[in-house]
Scaffold this motif. Structure first.
Motif, mmCIF file in Angstrom:
data_model
loop_
_atom_site.group_PDB
_atom_site.id
_atom_site.type_symbol
_atom_site.label_atom_id
_atom_site.label_comp_id
_atom_site.label_asym_id
_atom_site.label_seq_id
_atom_site.Cartn_x
_atom_site.Cartn_y
_atom_site.Cartn_z
ATOM 1 N N TYR A 104 -18.616 -14.348 -40.218
ATOM 2 C CA TYR A 104 -18.149 -15.718 -40.446
ATOM 3 C C TYR A 104 -17.533 -15.831 -41.831
ATOM 4 O O TYR A 104 -18.151 -15.434 -42.819
ATOM 5 C CB TYR A 104 -19.328 -16.697 -40.377
ATOM 6 N N GLU B 120 -21.487 -23.204 -37.775
ATOM 7 C CA GLU B 120 -21.002 -22.209 -36.807
ATOM 8 C C GLU B 120 -22.053 -21.115 -36.578
ATOM 9 O O GLU B 120 -22.318 -20.723 -35.434
ATOM 10 C CB GLU B 120 -19.686 -21.597 -37.284
ATOM 11 N N LYS C 189 -12.571 -20.448 -40.140
ATOM 12 C CA LYS C 189 -12.031 -21.807 -40.168
ATOM 13 C C LYS C 189 -11.322 -21.972 -41.494
ATOM 14 O O LYS C 189 -11.629 -21.260 -42.464
ATOM 15 C CB LYS C 189 -13.122 -22.859 -39.948
ATOM 16 N N VAL D 39 -15.431 -15.216 -36.738
ATOM 17 C CA VAL D 39 -15.341 -16.671 -36.648
ATOM 18 C C VAL D 39 -14.818 -17.174 -37.990
ATOM 19 O O VAL D 39 -15.434 -16.943 -39.030
ATOM 20 C CB VAL D 39 -16.719 -17.301 -36.334
#
Length: 180
Positions: A50, A100, A79, A77
């Motif tokens: 992440y 997340e 963002k 993952v």
């Protein structure tokens, strides 16, 4: 940490937190060596990584790592980071991935026997407790060998086991090269 060949295992790597811990130890983690070793010791169901990424930059230091991980069996993952102005008027960015990580870990928990959480963030104490309540063993990977220590005491106490990143780096580390 006790892993059994029949254990269904997942890795949850808080990229920013792991990067800071490894940097404090002046080393980088060799993700290929590490994930191969865990595949040899258990049934690796997933390896998540992440991280927040800054959109629109010509070059992002995290991009090569994210691309490599994505092509080498990791579920990446990301963002976008968010820009904001702090109370002193300075422009800052933030990209917290805690939600997340929590959602993915709780969703996958019924299919796992063991979780390795690569983070020292004390905010994860309650998540670890919830996953343990589902019968999953949780090992936390961070470090107490940096100044200051990167592991929150409450997270370390909640975990079933703790591995110091410095010990992992003996097998899966290399001298620091930069980037994230």
């Amino acid at each position: 940490m006790s892993l059994y060949p029949t254990d269904r295992l997942a890795l949850f790597i808080d990229g920013a937190n792991l990067y800071s811990a490894a940097k404090a130890l002046n080393a980088d983690l060799d993700f290929r060596k590490m994930v191969d070793a865990f595949r040899d010791k258990a049934i690796l169901v997933r390896a998540y990584y992440y991280t927040a990424v800054t959109e629109g930059e010509e070059f992002s230091p995290v991009r090569p790592l994210v691309d490599w991980l994505g092509y080498n069996g990791f579920t990446v993952v990301t963002k976008p980071t968010k820009r904001f102005t702090d109370a002193q008027g300075h422009s800052r960015t933030k990209g917290n991935m805690d939600i997340e990580i929590a959602v993915d870990m709780l969703e996958l928990a019924p299919h796992l026997d063991h979780v390795l959480l690569f983070s020292g963030d004390g905010d994860f104490r309650r998540l670890v407790q919830a996953v343990q309540a589902k019968g999953v063993r949780v090992t936390v990977v961070s470090t107490v060998k940096s100044q200051p220590p990167m592991i929150a005491d409450e997270l370390r106490r909640q975990a079933d086991d703790f591995i110091d990143l410095a010990d992992l780096l003996q097998d899966y580390g290399r001298p620091r090269s930069g980037g994230q």
